[in-house]
Write a protein that holds these residues in place. Structure first.
Motif, short mmCIF file in Angstrom:
data_model
loop_
_atom_site.label_atom_id
_atom_site.label_comp_id
_atom_site.label_asym_id
_atom_site.label_seq_id
_atom_site.Cartn_x
_atom_site.Cartn_y
_atom_site.Cartn_z
N GLY A 1 -9.46 -3.71 -2.18
CA GLY A 1 -9.18 -2.50 -1.44
C GLY A 1 -9.67 -1.30 -2.23
N ARG B 1 -8.13 -1.80 3.05
CA ARG B 1 -7.84 -3.08 2.41
C ARG B 1 -8.69 -4.16 3.06
N THR C 1 0.82 -1.21 0.00
CA THR C 1 0.00 0.00 0.00
C THR C 1 0.86 1.26 0.00
#
Length: 533
Positions: free
Chosen positions: A239, A174, A153
């Protein structure tokens, strides 16, 4: 990241500011000097060509509106200063009017074409940068298959900021497992979600749930000041990210759409990577479950097969003892009883091996560890083997000064029994079996050596695998004894090895680590525990 891939050209100074603007001003000043110098020596048509040339060159440096403004101003100044009657905006001859109109038209056409080419070149450069960034992102995902979600991420956020600039504000959520039924935090990882953005949580959850982008230019909640982009895969999203920038809504629609498509592709690449990792993990779990089930089925089949023969023998001997006891001699009754005893012991040994194999293969198994003497374990093993080795073929040889072992005595006793029984079973009846215990650096070696036929080289790598038996072992046991020995050695942090002996036979060796032996309590500590006399 090149400037063509950021949004700085929307809010900051444009390309017509600074050095390009100074260069255009210098061109016009130089042209004015040239016109003044050539006035009276060159006719008016040729002077007009200088103005057209300067307008074309300055259009390379100025935006469309500035270039048109400069060309118009140059045509008016040319009319005032050089077209008769001078000092006025009128024209003396009709061809002079045509000349001024043609000059202005050519200047405007050139400025328009150059502006279009500059815009297309900028778009092409932006697309090339986006493609390069997408390739780099795909390479990074491929080269880090085991990276955790948090680092992935952060990497996505870095690439988005590289495209939009450092002023971009990004939040993400997520999935930790399956999609939750409500928009609470259960099943979601909100580590990269700013808690002060309550509306971001709702928007991100909705984007994730619907697997659909929303925000400016998406056709869904266009009034939102930020983009909400899902991490899409083939089936669903894993996500979502909220992306905002102060100048996001100031972009032209075409540039805004191209930028959003690029950012969505970065998010989709991460979503596809997570889906692939999830599928790979599920496949691995399914394979392990299938293998475990296959092992259990094979274990049950092997046990049922190997139980059948001793059980039939026990039943036959016991039936003879019951039904023909008065007709049997004492020797015959002893023989039948011995048969029952031996076959029962074989069943007990097979059961112990099977139970220990199932126990030791279970993750997180706990051993009952204690400090044990190698001499005591070998002596106990010899006492047990004497009952089934009346010829006393088993001989022990221990190196002096052996250290204590931190081990599970019951398991090591089973390891020694299995190795000794294996050596007795596959060695000639007159060949000796040697039990050797020695220290090798920081390890203690328990070796059982025989003079049997040995193990062919092709089978040595698989001899410790469950249900694997050598050619000479056909019909003898379920093939779990050596697998149990290996599991016991591994559970103690050691290894079980097979070494072929120089003059025939095999040496099965358990190499176990020797921990530091605890120091005995000192005399002062002992006196303190005793207390004053």
């Amino acid at each position: 990241m090149s400037s063509s891939t950021t949004l700085s050209h929307v809010a900051g100074p444009g390309p017509w500011r600074g050095l390009p603007a100074l260069l255009a001003a210098a061109l016009w000043a130089l042209t004015a000097v040239a016109l003044a110098a050539l006035d009276g020596h060159v006719d008016i048509a040729n002077l007009a060509m200088l103005v057209v040339l300067c307008s074309a060159l300055s259009a390379l440096c100025l935006p469309l509106w500035a270039s048109m403004l400069a060309s118009t101003a140059a045509m008016v100044a040319f009319n005032w200063a050089l077209v008769p009657p001078r000092g006025s905006f009128g024209v003396q001859l009709p061809q002079h009017g045509v000349l001024l109109g043609a000059m202005l038209g050519v200047n405007l056409v050139i400025a328009t074409l150059l502006a279009s080419l500059r815009r297309r070149a900028l778009q092409a450069q932006r697309l090339a940068d986006h493609a390069e960034q997408a390739r780099d992102w795909a390479t990074a995902l491929r080269d880090s298959p085991q990276a955790d979600l948090a680092s992935l991420t952060e990497a996505l956020h870095d690439r988005i900021r590289g495209t939009l600039g450092i002023e971009a504000r990004i939040s993400s959520i997520r999935l930790l497992g399956t999609l939750p039924r409500s928009n609470d935090d259960s099943g979601l990882d909100t580590t990269h979600l700013h808690h002060q953005e309550a509306d971001s949580r709702e928007g991100l959850w909705l984007c994730l749930r619907q697997s659909r982008a929303m925000g400016p230019g998406t056709g869904w909640h266009d009034a939102q000041p930020a983009w909400y982009l899902p991490w899409r895969a083939r089936q669903n999203s894993h996500g979502a990210s909220r992306i905002s920038h102060p100048t996001l809504t100031l972009l032209p629609p075409a540039e805004q759409e191209a930028l959003r498509v690029h950012l969505q592709s970065l998010c989709d690449q991460l979503g596809a990577h997570l889906a692939h990792a999830q599928a790979t993990q599920a496949e691995q779990q399914a394979r392990e479950q299938a293998q475990s089930q296959s092992v259990r089925n094979a274990l049950l089949a092997a046990i049922s097969h190997d139980y059948r023969t001793p059980l039939a023998t026990i039943l036959s001997a016991a039936s003879s003892l019951i039904e023909q006891a008065d007709r049997l001699s004492p020797g015959q009754r002893l023989t039948l009883a011995t048969t029952v005893h031996d076959q029962t012991r074989q069943l007990a040994r097979l059961t112990d091996n099977t139970l220990q194999l199932a126990r030791l293969d279970h993750p997180g198994v706990q051993l009952r560890l204690d400090w044990e003497s190698a001499e005591d374990m070998v002596g106990a093993a010899l006492n047990r083997v004497r009952q089934r080795d009346p010829q006393r073929r088993v001989r022990a040889r221990l190196e002096p000064g052996l250290p204590l072992l931190r081990c599970d005595a019951v398991l090591l006793a089973q390891l020694l029994d299995n190795l000794i029984d294996n050596a007795l079973a596959y060695s000639p009846s007159e060949a000796p079996v040697e039990l050797l215990v020695r220290r090798q650096a920081n390890e203690l070696v328990l070796a059982v050596r025989d003079r049997g036929p040995g193990v062919p080289p092709a089978q040595r790598d698989q001899i410790f695998t469950v249900f694997q038996r050598g050619e000479a072992a056909q019909g003898r046991g379920a093939g779990v004894g050596l697998a149990v020995c290996r599991a016991i050695a591994t559970a103690h942090g050691g290894t079980l090895k097979l070494r072929a002996r120089a003059h025939g036979g095999s040496s099965f060796e358990a190499w176990l680590p020797v921990p530091d032996t605890p120091a005995p309590p000192s005399a002062e500590a002992h006196a303190d525990t005793e207390g004053p006399a």
